[in-house]
Design an enzyme around this catalytic site. Structure first.
Site, PDB file in Angstrom:
ATOM      1  N   GLY A 108       0.791  -1.234   0.000  1.00 33.91           N
ATOM      2  CA  GLY A 108       0.000   0.000   0.000  1.00 33.91           C
ATOM      3  C   GLY A 108       0.817   1.274   0.000  1.00 33.91           C
ATOM      4  O   GLY A 108       0.332   2.320   0.414  1.00 33.91           O
ATOM      5  N   SER A 109       2.053   1.208  -0.522  1.00 28.99           N
ATOM      6  CA  SER A 109       2.861   2.437  -0.505  1.00 28.99           C
ATOM      7  C   SER A 109       2.254   3.502  -1.411  1.00 28.99           C
ATOM      8  O   SER A 109       2.391   4.704  -1.132  1.00 28.99           O
ATOM      9  CB  SER A 109       4.311   2.143  -0.919  1.00 28.99           C
ATOM     10  OG  SER A 109       4.386   1.778  -2.271  1.00 28.99           O
ATOM     11  N   ASN A 110       1.574   3.096  -2.463  1.00 25.97           N
ATOM     12  CA  ASN A 110       0.948   4.093  -3.339  1.00 25.97           C
ATOM     13  C   ASN A 110      -0.325   4.666  -2.723  1.00 25.97           C
ATOM     14  O   ASN A 110      -0.599   5.854  -2.855  1.00 25.97           O
ATOM     15  CB  ASN A 110       0.680   3.500  -4.721  1.00 25.97           C
ATOM     16  CG  ASN A 110       1.966   3.379  -5.499  1.00 25.97           C
ATOM     17  OD1 ASN A 110       2.486   4.365  -5.997  1.00 25.97           O
ATOM     18  ND2 ASN A 110       2.527   2.168  -5.547  1.00 25.97           N
TER      19      ASN A 110
ATOM     20  N   LYS B 180      -8.500 -13.440 -10.889  1.00 24.76           N
ATOM     21  CA  LYS B 180      -9.419 -12.499 -11.538  1.00 24.76           C
ATOM     22  C   LYS B 180     -10.589 -12.189 -10.616  1.00 24.76           C
ATOM     23  O   LYS B 180     -10.844 -12.915  -9.642  1.00 24.76           O
ATOM     24  CB  LYS B 180      -9.938 -13.075 -12.865  1.00 24.76           C
ATOM     25  CG  LYS B 180     -10.731 -14.355 -12.708  1.00 24.76           C
ATOM     26  CD  LYS B 180     -11.188 -14.878 -14.063  1.00 24.76           C
ATOM     27  CE  LYS B 180     -11.929 -16.196 -13.896  1.00 24.76           C
ATOM     28  NZ  LYS B 180     -12.387 -16.758 -15.169  1.00 24.76           N
TER      29      LYS B 180
ATOM     30  N   MET C 123      -3.820  -6.816  -7.613  1.00 23.70           N
ATOM     31  CA  MET C 123      -3.226  -7.819  -8.494  1.00 23.70           C
ATOM     32  C   MET C 123      -4.250  -8.862  -8.945  1.00 23.70           C
ATOM     33  O   MET C 123      -4.126 -10.064  -8.678  1.00 23.70           O
ATOM     34  CB  MET C 123      -2.035  -8.488  -7.776  1.00 23.70           C
ATOM     35  CG  MET C 123      -0.996  -7.488  -7.314  1.00 23.70           C
ATOM     36  SD  MET C 123      -0.425  -6.346  -8.599  1.00 23.70           S
ATOM     37  CE  MET C 123       0.791  -7.378  -9.399  1.00 23.70           C
ATOM     38  N   ARG C 124      -5.246  -8.384  -9.649  1.00 27.37           N
ATOM     39  CA  ARG C 124      -6.359  -9.230 -10.036  1.00 27.37           C
ATOM     40  C   ARG C 124      -6.927  -8.674 -11.344  1.00 27.37           C
ATOM     41  O   ARG C 124      -7.056  -7.452 -11.494  1.00 27.37           O
ATOM     42  CB  ARG C 124      -7.411  -9.143  -8.928  1.00 27.37           C
ATOM     43  CG  ARG C 124      -8.322 -10.285  -8.801  1.00 27.37           C
ATOM     44  CD  ARG C 124      -9.044 -10.150  -7.470  1.00 27.37           C
ATOM     45  NE  ARG C 124      -8.370 -10.919  -6.445  1.00 27.37           N
ATOM     46  CZ  ARG C 124      -8.551 -12.214  -6.247  1.00 27.37           C
ATOM     47  NH1 ARG C 124      -9.409 -12.881  -6.983  1.00 27.37           N
ATOM     48  NH2 ARG C 124      -7.897 -12.839  -5.302  1.00 27.37           N
TER      49      ARG C 124
ATOM     50  N   ILE D  45      -9.555  -7.479 -13.854  1.00 23.85           N
ATOM     51  CA  ILE D  45     -10.905  -6.926 -13.764  1.00 23.85           C
ATOM     52  C   ILE D  45     -11.689  -7.362 -14.997  1.00 23.85           C
ATOM     53  O   ILE D  45     -11.178  -7.285 -16.116  1.00 23.85           O
ATOM     54  CB  ILE D  45     -10.811  -5.377 -13.737  1.00 23.85           C
ATOM     55  CG1 ILE D  45     -10.016  -4.897 -12.522  1.00 23.85           C
ATOM     56  CG2 ILE D  45     -12.173  -4.735 -13.803  1.00 23.85           C
ATOM     57  CD1 ILE D  45     -10.599  -5.271 -11.206  1.00 23.85           C
TER      58      ILE D  45
ATOM     59  N   ASN E 229      -5.577   2.607 -13.363  1.00 27.03           N
ATOM     60  CA  ASN E 229      -4.624   1.627 -12.846  1.00 27.03           C
ATOM     61  C   ASN E 229      -3.218   2.213 -12.901  1.00 27.03           C
ATOM     62  O   ASN E 229      -2.889   2.981 -13.805  1.00 27.03           O
ATOM     63  CB  ASN E 229      -4.678   0.355 -13.708  1.00 27.03           C
ATOM     64  CG  ASN E 229      -3.703  -0.714 -13.235  1.00 27.03           C
ATOM     65  OD1 ASN E 229      -3.637  -1.026 -12.047  1.00 27.03           O
ATOM     66  ND2 ASN E 229      -2.922  -1.273 -14.154  1.00 27.03           N
TER      67      ASN E 229
ATOM     68  N   HIS F  55       0.783   1.168 -13.218  1.00 30.19           N
ATOM     69  CA  HIS F  55       1.602   0.040 -13.665  1.00 30.19           C
ATOM     70  C   HIS F  55       3.077   0.461 -13.655  1.00 30.19           C
ATOM     71  O   HIS F  55       3.410   1.544 -14.143  1.00 30.19           O
ATOM     72  CB  HIS F  55       1.181  -0.404 -15.067  1.00 30.19           C
ATOM     73  CG  HIS F  55       1.897  -1.636 -15.508  1.00 30.19           C
ATOM     74  ND1 HIS F  55       1.566  -2.906 -15.058  1.00 30.19           N
ATOM     75  CD2 HIS F  55       2.956  -1.795 -16.326  1.00 30.19           C
ATOM     76  CE1 HIS F  55       2.382  -3.784 -15.598  1.00 30.19           C
ATOM     77  NE2 HIS F  55       3.239  -3.145 -16.370  1.00 30.19           N
TER      78      HIS F  55
HETATM   79  C1  GAR Z   1       3.121  -0.877  -7.643  1.00 30.82           C
HETATM   80  O1  GAR Z   1       4.456  -0.880  -8.059  1.00 30.82           O
HETATM   81  C2  GAR Z   1       2.188  -0.948  -8.827  1.00 30.82           C
HETATM   82  O2  GAR Z   1       2.668  -0.279  -9.963  1.00 30.82           O
HETATM   83  C3  GAR Z   1       2.144  -2.428  -9.069  1.00 30.82           C
HETATM   84  O3  GAR Z   1       2.054  -2.988  -7.788  1.00 30.82           O
HETATM   85  C4  GAR Z   1       2.803  -2.167  -6.885  1.00 30.82           C
HETATM   86  C5  GAR Z   1       1.971  -1.921  -5.654  1.00 30.82           C
HETATM   87  O4  GAR Z   1       2.767  -1.393  -4.635  1.00 30.82           O
HETATM   88  N1  GAR Z   1       1.027  -2.807  -9.883  1.00 30.82           N
HETATM   89  C6  GAR Z   1       1.098  -3.717 -10.858  1.00 30.82           C
HETATM   90  O5  GAR Z   1       2.111  -4.330 -11.112  1.00 30.82           O
HETATM   91  C7  GAR Z   1      -0.195  -3.912 -11.620  1.00 30.82           C
HETATM   92  N2  GAR Z   1       0.056  -4.607 -12.828  1.00 30.82           N
HETATM   93  P1  GAR Z   1       2.105  -0.805  -3.330  1.00 30.82           P
HETATM   94  O6  GAR Z   1       1.190  -1.880  -2.732  1.00 30.82           O
HETATM   95  O7  GAR Z   1       3.258  -0.500  -2.426  1.00 30.82           O
HETATM   96  O8  GAR Z   1       1.342   0.429  -3.692  1.00 30.82           O
END
Ligand code: GAR
Length: 201
Positions: free
Chosen positions: A11-13, A65, A92-93, A95, A109, A111
């Site tokens: 969940g850093s984002n 999914k 990570m699923r 949609i 999303n 990426h």
């Molecule tokens: C992020 O790097 C995001 O870009 C990636 O998962 C990570 C989540 O990090 N998403 C994908 O790869 C989707 N295809 P977080 O949980 O620290 O936010």
């Protein structure tokens, strides 16, 4: 602009979004709910830290999914939040159409590559293994094509000779933490405010 965040990991984002909100950098966007498909995900700890509702929502019956009963549960719970924007921040699923139709045009999303390069899993590892000199991250609208929807914005990250896969991961994540909140702030400027109530209480 009411924002619902979906995530599966640390969940850093989501944290970067909430920090931006706390610092007044999210314009009119407000995070109203966080959902995770993983009961132990770090993203759920953000709820208490930032005073936002955060809870696990059962995605069963599928592993990779969101379809069937799980999809229906997510649609119903997210509809209750009346979102203007649904942010997939490490969800990570895959949609499927039912979810896409329910929130048409409202799902974005994040990426960790410069799409259309390196879609799918472990995009940073893919870029590293391919030996590219510039990679980065992308925010895009979500369509039925995995990692294929219209690109909203991107940030580039240069891979230096001194980098390791680990330092590259850190650089891409740092770029994500700036890009995603800035896109949400920009999108919130385009959302009309809710109609004013006609009576006062
Ligand atoms: C992020 O790097 C995001 O870009 C990636 O998962 C990570 C989540 O990090 N998403 C994908 O790869 C989707 N295809 P977080 O949980 O620290 O936010």
């Amino acid at each position: 602009m009411r924002v619902v965040i979906l995530g599966s990991g640390r969940g850093s984002n989501a944290e970067a979004i909430l920090r931006a909100q706390a610092a007044g950098r999210l314009e009119s966007a407000r995070v109203v709910q966080i959902f995770s498909d993983q009961p132990d995900a770090g993203i759920l700890d953000l709820g208490e830290r930032f005073g936002v509702s955060a809870r696990y929502l059962d995605p069963a019956p599928f592993k990779t999914k969101l379809e069937g009963a799980g999809e229906s549960r997510y649609i119903a719970a997210i509809r209750e939040c009346a979102p203007d924007l649904v942010v997939l921040a490490g969800f990570m699923r895959v949609i499927k159409l039912g979810f896409l139709d329910a929130f048409a045009g409202k799902i974005i999303n994040l990426h960790p590559s410069l799409l259309p390069s390196f879609p799918g899993l472990d995009a940073i590892g893919q870029a590293w293994a391919r030996g590219v000199k510039i990679t980065g991250c992308t925010v895009h609208s979500v369509t039925a094509e995995v990692d294929g929807g219209p690109i909203i914005d991107q940030a580039a990250v240069r891979i230096e000779p001194s980098d390791t896969l680990e330092t590259l991961r850190e650089k891409v994540h740092a770029a994500e933490h700036t890009l995603l909140p800035s896109v949400i702030a920009r999108l919130s400027k385009a959302v009309q405010p809710s109609p004013l109530p006609l009576t006062t209480e």
